[in-house]
Design a protein around this motif. Structure first.
Motif, mmCIF file in Angstrom:
data_model
loop_
_atom_site.group_PDB
_atom_site.id
_atom_site.type_symbol
_atom_site.label_atom_id
_atom_site.label_comp_id
_atom_site.label_asym_id
_atom_site.label_seq_id
_atom_site.Cartn_x
_atom_site.Cartn_y
_atom_site.Cartn_z
ATOM 1 N N ASN A 58 0.800 -1.240 0.000
ATOM 2 C CA ASN A 58 0.000 0.000 0.000
ATOM 3 C C ASN A 58 0.831 1.288 0.000
ATOM 4 O OD1 ASN A 58 -2.658 -1.312 0.200
ATOM 5 N ND2 ASN A 58 -2.007 -1.887 2.271
ATOM 6 N N HIS A 59 1.945 1.284 -0.703
ATOM 7 C CA HIS A 59 2.768 2.486 -0.769
ATOM 8 C C HIS A 59 2.469 3.344 -2.007
ATOM 9 C CE1 HIS A 59 5.230 1.275 2.597
ATOM 10 N NE2 HIS A 59 5.549 0.137 2.022
ATOM 11 N N LEU A 68 -0.085 5.192 -5.035
ATOM 12 C CA LEU A 68 -1.358 5.766 -5.465
ATOM 13 C C LEU A 68 -1.344 5.876 -6.991
ATOM 14 C CD1 LEU A 68 -1.567 8.814 -3.002
ATOM 15 C CD2 LEU A 68 -2.547 6.528 -2.654
ATOM 16 N N ARG A 73 -5.396 4.776 -3.795
ATOM 17 C CA ARG A 73 -4.516 3.678 -3.429
ATOM 18 C C ARG A 73 -4.787 2.454 -4.295
ATOM 19 N NH1 ARG A 73 -5.256 1.256 2.431
ATOM 20 N NH2 ARG A 73 -7.055 0.331 1.350
ATOM 21 N N LYS A 82 3.022 7.259 -1.780
ATOM 22 C CA LYS A 82 2.351 7.910 -0.654
ATOM 23 C C LYS A 82 3.347 8.756 0.120
ATOM 24 C CE LYS A 82 -0.276 5.508 1.991
ATOM 25 N NZ LYS A 82 -0.781 4.399 2.857
ATOM 26 N N GLU A 83 2.885 9.880 0.605
ATOM 27 C CA GLU A 83 3.774 10.836 1.279
ATOM 28 C C GLU A 83 4.539 10.193 2.435
ATOM 29 O OE1 GLU A 83 3.599 15.342 3.196
ATOM 30 O OE2 GLU A 83 1.803 14.438 2.323
ATOM 31 N N SER A 85 5.606 7.298 2.694
ATOM 32 C CA SER A 85 6.549 6.275 2.236
ATOM 33 C C SER A 85 7.737 6.848 1.468
ATOM 34 C CB SER A 85 5.815 5.263 1.342
ATOM 35 O OG SER A 85 4.680 4.729 1.991
#
Length: 204
Positions: free
Chosen positions: A118-119, A121, A126, A143-144, A146
């Motif tokens: 889930n890192h 988008l 996501r 993602k911010e 990560s």
């Protein structure tokens, strides 16, 4: 990570090619297949050549399952135009592959895990499916939370490979726009790939 590296080395030896363009690939030169009692390499039949071409291409994308790869072939021949070019376009459009091509992670194997965890988008939403088909114009983003992971920072700064022309990457914002679906000649394969032989293999 060690198991991944061992698998990559075995694959590189098995298919006689530096599939991912890694600098430490002396094991390619061995004349035996992987394993304790590796058999000496022999001259292959036409079928064997096609099989190796298929396995080499499949492995380069993180060893996609045979079932999934066969589906990609079926989709490639269903579409208009050259089936081999269609197959390359489908493979390159996988989300995990584009995360790797964008230099957000060091390997396509790491990209698969990165997406799964889930890192990533896509267009602000996501997506955790590595085989997700990205469309031309879509924007991939880390993602911010990560963006400061050591693996990500090291991959972005690495100089051993370049971002291909079909991706517009902003390394500071950690975004990559998929500008267009590439043709075979657009893809920066580290070794010789023969998608035409892959098509012949499945067409037998």
């Amino acid at each position: 990570m060690k198991s991944i590296e061992n698998a990559k080395k075995k694959a590189t030896r098995r298919y006689g090619a530096n599939i991912w363009g890694e600098s430490n690939a002396s094991f390619v030169k061995r004349e035996t297949a992987p394993g304790q009692h590796g058999a000496r390499k022999k001259k292959m039949t036409d079928y064997g050549t096609q099989l190796y071409a298929k396995q080499r291409l499949k492995t380069s994308y993180g060893n996609i399952s045979e079932k999934q790869f066969a589906k990609y072939y079926a989709e490639a021949i269903r579409r208009r135009g050259d089936a081999a070019e269609n197959l390359i376009g489908i493979l390159e459009s996988r989300l995990d592959n584009l995360v790797y091509r964008a230099k957000f992670v060091p390997s396509v194997f790491a990209a698969r895990q990165f997406v799964n965890h889930n890192h990533i988008l896509v267009n602000g939403k996501r997506v955790n499916i590595p085989s997700y088909m990205v469309k031309a114009g879509d924007v991939i983003e880390i993602k911010e939370k990560s963006r400061q992971l050591p693996m990500v920072l090291a991959a972005v700064e690495a100089t051993n490979r370049d971002v291909p022309g079909y991706l517009e990457v902003d390394s500071k914002k950690m975004t990559a726009k998929y500008s267009f679906v590439p043709k075979f000649d657009d893809v920066p394969y580290a070794c010789t790939m023969e998608p035409n032989l892959v098509i012949e293999f499945y067409s037998r």
